[in-house]
Design a protein around this motif. Structure first.
Motif, PDB file in Angstrom:
ATOM      1  N   GLN A   1      91.140  66.393 -63.999  1.00  0.00           N
ATOM      2  CA  GLN A   1      91.708  67.646 -64.022  1.00  0.00           C
ATOM      3  C   GLN A   1      93.433  67.303 -63.929  1.00  0.00           C
ATOM      4  OE1 GLN A   1      90.667  70.601 -61.458  1.00  0.00           O
ATOM      5  NE2 GLN A   1      92.402  71.857 -61.672  1.00  0.00           N
TER       6      GLN A   1
ATOM      7  N   PHE B   1      78.290  72.865 -64.136  1.00  0.00           N
ATOM      8  CA  PHE B   1      77.208  73.211 -65.052  1.00  0.00           C
ATOM      9  C   PHE B   1      75.932  72.912 -64.567  1.00  0.00           C
ATOM     10  CE2 PHE B   1      79.963  74.337 -69.095  1.00  0.00           C
ATOM     11  CZ  PHE B   1      81.154  73.988 -68.450  1.00  0.00           C
ATOM     12  N   GLY B   2      75.189  73.774 -64.990  1.00  0.00           N
ATOM     13  CA  GLY B   2      73.665  73.862 -65.052  1.00  0.00           C
ATOM     14  C   GLY B   2      73.429  72.635 -66.092  1.00  0.00           C
ATOM     15  N   THR B   3      71.854  72.508 -66.137  1.00  0.00           N
ATOM     16  CA  THR B   3      71.658  71.292 -67.187  1.00  0.00           C
ATOM     17  C   THR B   3      71.460  72.126 -68.560  1.00  0.00           C
ATOM     18  OG1 THR B   3      69.551  71.671 -66.436  1.00  0.00           O
ATOM     19  CG2 THR B   3      70.422  69.849 -65.336  1.00  0.00           C
ATOM     20  N   GLY B   4      71.327  73.442 -68.653  1.00  0.00           N
ATOM     21  CA  GLY B   4      71.461  74.073 -69.915  1.00  0.00           C
ATOM     22  C   GLY B   4      69.956  74.545 -70.258  1.00  0.00           C
TER      23      GLY B   4
ATOM     24  N   PHE C   1      87.462  75.717 -74.223  1.00  0.00           N
ATOM     25  CA  PHE C   1      86.681  74.285 -74.835  1.00  0.00           C
ATOM     26  C   PHE C   1      87.184  73.839 -76.124  1.00  0.00           C
ATOM     27  CE2 PHE C   1      84.462  72.702 -70.963  1.00  0.00           C
ATOM     28  CZ  PHE C   1      84.331  74.111 -70.401  1.00  0.00           C
ATOM     29  N   GLY C   2      87.289  72.608 -76.229  1.00  0.00           N
ATOM     30  CA  GLY C   2      87.679  72.085 -77.616  1.00  0.00           C
ATOM     31  C   GLY C   2      86.303  71.624 -78.215  1.00  0.00           C
ATOM     32  N   PRO C   3      86.243  71.250 -79.777  1.00  0.00           N
ATOM     33  CA  PRO C   3      84.814  71.085 -80.176  1.00  0.00           C
ATOM     34  C   PRO C   3      84.407  69.696 -79.827  1.00  0.00           C
ATOM     35  CG  PRO C   3      86.824  70.507 -81.621  1.00  0.00           C
ATOM     36  CD  PRO C   3      87.450  71.046 -80.587  1.00  0.00           C
TER      37      PRO C   3
ATOM     38  N   LEU D   1      84.595  66.302 -73.860  1.00  0.00           N
ATOM     39  CA  LEU D   1      85.367  67.623 -73.972  1.00  0.00           C
ATOM     40  C   LEU D   1      86.284  67.797 -73.382  1.00  0.00           C
ATOM     41  CD1 LEU D   1      81.808  69.565 -73.562  1.00  0.00           C
ATOM     42  CD2 LEU D   1      83.023  69.499 -75.580  1.00  0.00           C
TER      43      LEU D   1
ATOM     44  N   GLN E   1      79.485  65.257 -71.469  1.00  0.00           N
ATOM     45  CA  GLN E   1      78.384  65.763 -71.412  1.00  0.00           C
ATOM     46  C   GLN E   1      77.455  64.819 -72.133  1.00  0.00           C
ATOM     47  OE1 GLN E   1      78.225  69.149 -74.072  1.00  0.00           O
ATOM     48  NE2 GLN E   1      76.297  69.927 -73.149  1.00  0.00           N
TER      49      GLN E   1
ATOM     50  N   TYR F   1      78.031  80.184 -70.611  1.00  0.00           N
ATOM     51  CA  TYR F   1      78.763  79.881 -71.872  1.00  0.00           C
ATOM     52  C   TYR F   1      77.590  79.538 -72.722  1.00  0.00           C
ATOM     53  CZ  TYR F   1      83.609  78.838 -69.875  1.00  0.00           C
ATOM     54  OH  TYR F   1      84.606  78.826 -69.296  1.00  0.00           O
TER      55      TYR F   1
ATOM     56  N   PHE G   1      74.737  77.594 -70.992  1.00  0.00           N
ATOM     57  CA  PHE G   1      74.813  76.948 -69.600  1.00  0.00           C
ATOM     58  C   PHE G   1      75.240  78.127 -68.606  1.00  0.00           C
ATOM     59  CE2 PHE G   1      74.461  72.705 -70.801  1.00  0.00           C
ATOM     60  CZ  PHE G   1      74.824  72.491 -72.190  1.00  0.00           C
TER      61      PHE G   1
ATOM     62  N   GLY H   1      74.472  69.165 -68.881  1.00  0.00           N
ATOM     63  CA  GLY H   1      75.661  70.002 -68.723  1.00  0.00           C
ATOM     64  C   GLY H   1      76.838  69.120 -68.512  1.00  0.00           C
ATOM     65  N   PRO H   2      77.999  69.484 -69.030  1.00  0.00           N
ATOM     66  CA  PRO H   2      79.231  68.924 -68.800  1.00  0.00           C
ATOM     67  C   PRO H   2      79.465  68.463 -67.363  1.00  0.00           C
ATOM     68  CG  PRO H   2      79.556  70.537 -70.284  1.00  0.00           C
ATOM     69  CD  PRO H   2      78.090  70.914 -69.964  1.00  0.00           C
TER      70      PRO H   2
ATOM     71  N   TYR I   1      85.925  66.599 -69.677  1.00  0.00           N
ATOM     72  CA  TYR I   1      84.548  66.642 -69.254  1.00  0.00           C
ATOM     73  C   TYR I   1      83.704  65.555 -70.025  1.00  0.00           C
ATOM     74  CZ  TYR I   1      85.055  71.324 -67.063  1.00  0.00           C
ATOM     75  OH  TYR I   1      85.647  72.286 -66.376  1.00  0.00           O
TER      76      TYR I   1
ATOM     77  N   GLN J   1      88.182  78.908 -68.956  1.00  0.00           N
ATOM     78  CA  GLN J   1      88.566  77.738 -69.615  1.00  0.00           C
ATOM     79  C   GLN J   1      88.150  77.870 -71.069  1.00  0.00           C
ATOM     80  OE1 GLN J   1      87.197  74.296 -67.509  1.00  0.00           O
ATOM     81  NE2 GLN J   1      87.800  74.832 -65.573  1.00  0.00           N
TER      82      GLN J   1
ATOM     83  N   LEU K   1      84.474  73.846 -62.980  1.00  0.00           N
ATOM     84  CA  LEU K   1      83.280  74.266 -63.094  1.00  0.00           C
ATOM     85  C   LEU K   1      82.310  73.392 -62.894  1.00  0.00           C
ATOM     86  CD1 LEU K   1      84.381  76.055 -66.300  1.00  0.00           C
ATOM     87  CD2 LEU K   1      84.410  76.995 -64.053  1.00  0.00           C
TER      88      LEU K   1
ATOM     89  N   LYS L   1      79.912  72.573 -82.107  1.00  0.00           N
ATOM     90  CA  LYS L   1      80.936  73.654 -81.893  1.00  0.00           C
ATOM     91  C   LYS L   1      81.251  73.487 -80.544  1.00  0.00           C
ATOM     92  CE  LYS L   1      80.542  77.084 -85.323  1.00  0.00           C
ATOM     93  NZ  LYS L   1      80.497  78.659 -85.601  1.00  0.00           N
ATOM     94  N   GLY L   2      82.586  74.273 -79.929  1.00  0.00           N
ATOM     95  CA  GLY L   2      82.976  74.111 -78.656  1.00  0.00           C
ATOM     96  C   GLY L   2      82.157  74.794 -77.746  1.00  0.00           C
ATOM     97  N   LEU L   3      82.273  74.873 -76.462  1.00  0.00           N
ATOM     98  CA  LEU L   3      81.532  75.828 -75.543  1.00  0.00           C
ATOM     99  C   LEU L   3      82.471  77.098 -75.480  1.00  0.00           C
ATOM    100  CD1 LEU L   3      81.223  73.349 -72.770  1.00  0.00           C
ATOM    101  CD2 LEU L   3      79.217  74.718 -73.490  1.00  0.00           C
TER     102      LEU L   3
ATOM    103  N   ARG M   1      86.514  63.817 -84.058  1.00  0.00           N
ATOM    104  CA  ARG M   1      85.400  64.446 -83.687  1.00  0.00           C
ATOM    105  C   ARG M   1      84.162  63.447 -83.563  1.00  0.00           C
ATOM    106  NH1 ARG M   1      84.843  69.589 -85.323  1.00  0.00           N
ATOM    107  NH2 ARG M   1      82.998  69.456 -84.166  1.00  0.00           N
ATOM    108  N   TYR M   2      84.135  62.506 -84.264  1.00  0.00           N
ATOM    109  CA  TYR M   2      83.001  61.327 -84.280  1.00  0.00           C
ATOM    110  C   TYR M   2      83.557  59.924 -83.986  1.00  0.00           C
ATOM    111  CZ  TYR M   2      80.456  65.338 -85.869  1.00  0.00           C
ATOM    112  OH  TYR M   2      79.835  66.783 -86.041  1.00  0.00           O
TER     113      TYR M   2
ATOM    114  N   LEU N   1      82.773  67.273 -64.879  1.00  0.00           N
ATOM    115  CA  LEU N   1      84.239  66.876 -64.927  1.00  0.00           C
ATOM    116  C   LEU N   1      84.579  65.428 -64.659  1.00  0.00           C
ATOM    117  CD1 LEU N   1      86.837  68.288 -65.047  1.00  0.00           C
ATOM    118  CD2 LEU N   1      86.944  68.351 -62.455  1.00  0.00           C
TER     119      LEU N   1
ATOM    120  N   TYR O   1      91.652  69.661 -68.514  1.00  0.00           N
ATOM    121  CA  TYR O   1      90.239  69.223 -68.013  1.00  0.00           C
ATOM    122  C   TYR O   1      89.704  68.008 -69.244  1.00  0.00           C
ATOM    123  CZ  TYR O   1      90.570  73.611 -65.290  1.00  0.00           C
ATOM    124  OH  TYR O   1      90.897  74.488 -64.246  1.00  0.00           O
TER     125      TYR O   1
END
Lengths: 111, 114
Positions: free
Chosen positions: A48, B104-107, A102-104, A91, A37, B36, B90, A42-43, A35, A100, B102, B42-44, A9-10, A45, A33
């Motif tokens: 893939q 994404f926007g900047t949030g 997503f994981g944490p 991610l 971030q 999202y 997002f 935003g994330p 990603y 889709q 996908l 936590k995840g998206l 996680r870290y 890609l 995928y």
């Protein structure tokens, strides 16, 4: 409910070191995928996969990043050598029928 | 190429008041659009999606969004904010039908005060 698992996680590392991230997708999801971030953005890609094949790695910095999904199930993303600008959240996501998942994420800090 | 623009980096509301998060999109063909939410550590999580069916889309936790082609907008709304809604949101466009890549926007960070 099935989830995408990621580890660690870290991760804190020094520049020029190698790091690796692992992703375990939801069972049966063929598309995976990775990603990146960056804080405050935003994330984006990186790569893939469809089963074990790469279908899009146009945004992957191939001089230092590599990704594999040898058996078409779990996947590994590697950075060697890490640079300060690689500090970000990484991610993993897999594609179901309509979305889709997503994981944490793995938060990487490069010192 | 597909892109989305989230017009506000931060939105602050009081608990119980309406929420409006703005998003404009650019697409060379009929897009698939998503919202999202990302809570800390936590995840998206998918809130809702538009895929060329009804233009008013209802999602989880009382959120909804309206696709307006004439305005190229897909704004997210909720009638009454709750403290648990505080998170990063997002707006996302898919590059083609089938939920492939996908973009994404900047949030937008939503802050909810008591």
């Amino acid at each position: 409910e099935a989830e995408v698992a990621q580890s660690p996680r870290y991760k804190i590392t020094e520049k020029s070191q190698a790091v690796a991230f692992w992703c375990d997708p939801i069972s049966g999801h063929a598309t995976l995928y990775w990603y990146r971030q960056i804080l405050g953005q935003g994330p984006e890609l990186l790569v893939q996969f469809q089963d074990e094949s790469v279908v899009d790695d146009s945004q992957l910095p191939k001089d230092r990043f590599s990704a594999e999904r040898l058996k078409g199930v779990d996947s590994t993303l590697k950075i060697q050598p890490a640079e300060l600008g690689d500090s970000a959240m990484y991610l993993c996501a897999t594609r179901g029928s309509h979305e889709q998942f997503f994981g944490p994420g793995t938060r990487l800090t490069v010192l | 190429a597909q892109s989305v623009t989230q017009l506000d980096s931060h939105v602050s509301v009081s608990e119980g008041t309406p929420v409006l998060l703005r998003c404009n999109y650019s697409s060379s063909y009929s897009p698939s659009l998503f919202w999202y939410v990302q809570h800390p550590n936590k995840g998206l999580q998918l809130l809702l999606k538009y895929t060329s069916a009804a233009t008013l889309v209802k999602g989880i936790n009382g959120f909804e969004a309206e696709f307006k082609k004439s305005e190229t907008s897909f704004h997210l709304t909720k009638p009454s904010a709750h403290m648990s809604d505080a998170a990063e949101y997002f707006c996302v466009v898919s590059d083609r039908a089938g939920f492939q890549k996908l973009v994404f926007g900047t949030g937008t960070r939503l802050l909810v005060s008591p």
